[in-house]
Scaffold this motif. Structure first.
Motif, PDB file in Angstrom:
ATOM      1  N   LEU A 262      -9.786-126.007-117.596  1.00  0.00           N
ATOM      2  CA  LEU A 262     -10.137-127.097-116.691  1.00  0.00           C
ATOM      3  C   LEU A 262     -10.548-126.552-115.332  1.00  0.00           C
ATOM      4  CD1 LEU A 262      -7.221-129.587-117.515  1.00  0.00           C
ATOM      5  CD2 LEU A 262      -9.533-129.530-118.489  1.00  0.00           C
ATOM      6  N   ALA A 263      -9.833-125.507-114.872  1.00  0.00           N
ATOM      7  CA  ALA A 263     -10.166-124.901-113.583  1.00  0.00           C
ATOM      8  C   ALA A 263     -11.575-124.324-113.602  1.00  0.00           C
ATOM      9  CB  ALA A 263      -9.150-123.817-113.233  1.00  0.00           C
ATOM     10  N   VAL A 264     -11.946-123.672-114.706  1.00  0.00           N
ATOM     11  CA  VAL A 264     -13.292-123.090-114.818  1.00  0.00           C
ATOM     12  C   VAL A 264     -14.355-124.177-114.707  1.00  0.00           C
ATOM     13  CG1 VAL A 264     -14.905-121.994-116.421  1.00  0.00           C
ATOM     14  CG2 VAL A 264     -12.622-121.036-116.121  1.00  0.00           C
ATOM     15  N   LEU A 265     -14.168-125.260-115.435  1.00  0.00           N
ATOM     16  CA  LEU A 265     -15.168-126.339-115.390  1.00  0.00           C
ATOM     17  C   LEU A 265     -15.304-126.906-113.981  1.00  0.00           C
ATOM     18  CD1 LEU A 265     -14.329-128.234-118.709  1.00  0.00           C
ATOM     19  CD2 LEU A 265     -16.162-126.578-118.293  1.00  0.00           C
ATOM     20  N   ARG A 266     -14.179-127.061-113.291  1.00  0.00           N
ATOM     21  CA  ARG A 266     -14.238-127.581-111.917  1.00  0.00           C
ATOM     22  C   ARG A 266     -14.898-126.576-110.986  1.00  0.00           C
ATOM     23  NH1 ARG A 266      -8.630-129.673-113.108  1.00  0.00           N
ATOM     24  NH2 ARG A 266      -8.834-131.941-113.325  1.00  0.00           N
ATOM     25  N   PHE A 422     -12.420-120.335-121.829  1.00  0.00           N
ATOM     26  CA  PHE A 422     -13.684-120.482-121.127  1.00  0.00           C
ATOM     27  C   PHE A 422     -13.978-119.330-120.165  1.00  0.00           C
ATOM     28  CE2 PHE A 422     -13.759-125.447-121.438  1.00  0.00           C
ATOM     29  CZ  PHE A 422     -13.816-125.334-122.815  1.00  0.00           C
ATOM     30  N   ARG A 423     -12.966-118.798-119.508  1.00  0.00           N
ATOM     31  CA  ARG A 423     -13.228-117.764-118.499  1.00  0.00           C
ATOM     32  C   ARG A 423     -13.687-116.446-119.118  1.00  0.00           C
ATOM     33  NH1 ARG A 423     -12.265-118.304-113.131  1.00  0.00           N
ATOM     34  NH2 ARG A 423     -10.683-119.935-113.407  1.00  0.00           N
ATOM     35  N   SER A 424     -13.583-116.318-120.422  1.00  0.00           N
ATOM     36  CA  SER A 424     -14.108-115.101-121.055  1.00  0.00           C
ATOM     37  C   SER A 424     -15.625-115.052-120.998  1.00  0.00           C
ATOM     38  CB  SER A 424     -13.626-114.990-122.505  1.00  0.00           C
ATOM     39  OG  SER A 424     -14.166-116.046-123.301  1.00  0.00           O
ATOM     40  N   ASN A 425     -16.274-116.202-120.815  1.00  0.00           N
ATOM     41  CA  ASN A 425     -17.723-116.252-120.601  1.00  0.00           C
ATOM     42  C   ASN A 425     -18.100-117.632-120.051  1.00  0.00           C
ATOM     43  OD1 ASN A 425     -20.526-116.084-120.590  1.00  0.00           O
ATOM     44  ND2 ASN A 425     -20.629-115.032-122.562  1.00  0.00           N
ATOM     45  N   PRO A 426     -17.806-117.884-118.768  1.00  0.00           N
ATOM     46  CA  PRO A 426     -18.098-119.210-118.200  1.00  0.00           C
ATOM     47  C   PRO A 426     -19.570-119.591-118.271  1.00  0.00           C
ATOM     48  CG  PRO A 426     -16.658-117.939-116.746  1.00  0.00           C
ATOM     49  CD  PRO A 426     -17.161-116.995-117.792  1.00  0.00           C
TER      50      PRO A 426
END
Length: 456
Positions: A262-266, A422-426
């Motif tokens: 969720l943090a990555v998307l934001r 997600f943070r492995s490849n945003p």
């Protein structure tokens, strides 16, 4: 505790809570430690080794802060280092719960302890042994020379005499931290995927406080400080998802979300809009949709009876808007779900075929999924299988050579059993959520005589 003389490092007492095997009680002990330290006013940050959704829910309630995974493959060493450094700058103590046995898996809890210099607290179920307890402690301490077993707690002991026998069997330099007596009130209930979710345990706070009070007084001596070096976060494109409204299913059924996803998307600019299929809430006004994993098998009747969200989901898909369906999310996209008792429930009918629940584990392991803009890492853990006429567009890759998972693309739908990190490849994640299919996908029939496809 912060070392202000070294701007790129932070020091903080830290401890990995590990065990020789699963089922020894390390989650209960980690949660009890977090609650005990929190109750005396310490700032606590907790991490969990490896992919996991359920243990972190318990640990978050115990500590009062989100719990992130540490995994050298899925999360990556640089991101693990960044997370630990940030925690060290904010906390008075860091706890890391291990996964399985200390040396099990690749990467293992021991690998993480060695990489980041974490002293290890071994939790061992002593209920069915006496002097052999010391032999197990000795073996754990000597098996690898790049980790340090700092202390041991004996769990589920019968009483003071039993605890004394166990204590006398432990050789230095491993510290005897104490014993926890057998108490069914401290055990956390489980089901096929692991512990019950925190929200399902009505008296969880009481249990955590009871477990915290039951810990031996040896835990009140904090572990030694560990220096965590800084690691810069990867570049963030705050405009990549700017203006993109992402609908996210989130309730007791769709609960397997990493907080960092969720943090990555934001961070990348997305506008997140949550809704509950269990409450039959229609989809929010959104450009893309994420159906995370969870427990469709526990809520099949309710999901089948709720038509609003299913109708909106089919309309969203027919308009060519992106849908990411992970594990339980993919299960609800099938035409039907067959439970272990043989009964069937109608699902959303986005994909031809059905999901069949199994009594045994059907898939487990780290995975890599190739998206159009690059690979994304994650993991799979499921007790079901799918039957579908839809051919896989690709298969994931298990870095340890184990079972791979089918990846399905059906119009704007991307579905698999893999939970993506997600943070492995945003960039690849942002590209998927912002992509709009040019050709609309025809809706499946919404009549009550489903399924409409021949099953293999």
């Amino acid at each position: 505790m912060i070392d202000d003389t070294t701007p790129d490092a932070a020091q903080c007492p830290a401890l990995m809570v590990a065990a020789p095997a699963s089922g020894q009680g390390k989650t209960t002990v980690t949660a009890a430690l977090a609650r005990r330290y929190r109750n005396v006013g310490l700032r606590v940050r907790v991490f969990k080794c490896g992919p996991d959704f359920l243990d972190p829910m318990i640990l978050e309630q115990a500590s009062g802060h989100p719990v992130h995974p540490l995994d050298l493959f899925m999360v990556g060493e640089a991101e693990c280092r960044r997370l630990l450094h940030e925690a060290a700058r904010a906390a008075d103590i860091i706890l890391v719960e291990g996964v399985m046995g200390l040396f099990d898996g690749d990467p293992s809890s021991a690998d993480i302890a060695a990489r980041f210099g974490l002293p290890v607290l071994a939790v061992i179920d002593g209920s069915a042994m006496a002097q052999t307890f010391g032999a197990i402690v000795h073996g754990l301490a000597k098996y690898r020379d790049d980790i340090r077993i700092d202390a041991v707690i004996a769990n589920r002991v019968a009483g003071a005499r039993h605890a004394e026998m166990l204590r006398n069997s432990v050789r230095g330099p491993v510290r005897w931290m104490g014993a926890i007596e057998r108490s069914s009130g401290l055990e956390l209930s489980s089901r096929h995927l692991g512990l019950l979710m925190a929200e399902e345990i009505a008296d969880l706070d009481h249990r955590l406080d009871t477990a915290a009070a039951a810990l031996p007084t040896g835990v009140d001596t904090l572990p030694p400080a560990v220096a965590f070096t800084a690691c810069p976060q990867s570049a963030v494109d705050g405009t990549a998802l700017s203006g993109v409204r992402i609908g996210i299913a989130r309730d007791a059924c769709f609960a397997f979300l990493y907080p960092d996803n969720l943090a990555v998307l934001r961070e990348w600019g997305a506008d997140l809009r949550f809704f509950s299929p269990l409450a039959d809430e229609g989809l929010p006004d959104c450009d893309a949709l994420w159906l995370p994993g969870g427990y469709p098998e526990l809520h099949a009747t309710t999901l089948a009876a709720n038509g609003n969200w299913q109708r909106d989901l089919r309309r969203h898909h027919a308009q060519g808007k992106p849908v990411l369906a992970e594990c339980g999310g993919m299960m609800v996209c099938m035409q039907s779900l067959q439970l272990v008792d043989g009964s069937n429930a109608s699902m959303a009918n986005l994909m031809p075929g059905r999901t069949i629940m199994q009594e045994r584990l059907a898939g487990l392991g780290l995975q890599v999924v190739g998206l159009p803009d690059g690979p994304v890492r994650g993991h799979a853990f499921h007790y079901s299988r799918v039957e579908t006429t839809l051919p896989p567009s690709a298969r994931s890759r298990n870095p340890n050579g184990g079972r791979s998972e089918a990846v399905y693309e059906h119009g704007s739908l991307l579905a698999s059993y893999v939970h993506l990190y997600f943070r492995s490849n945003p960039k690849a994640i942002a590209a998927w959520f912002s992509a709009q299919q040019e050709v609309e996908v025809a809706e499946h029939s919404t009549s009550t005589d489903r399924p409409t496809f021949e099953l293999p």
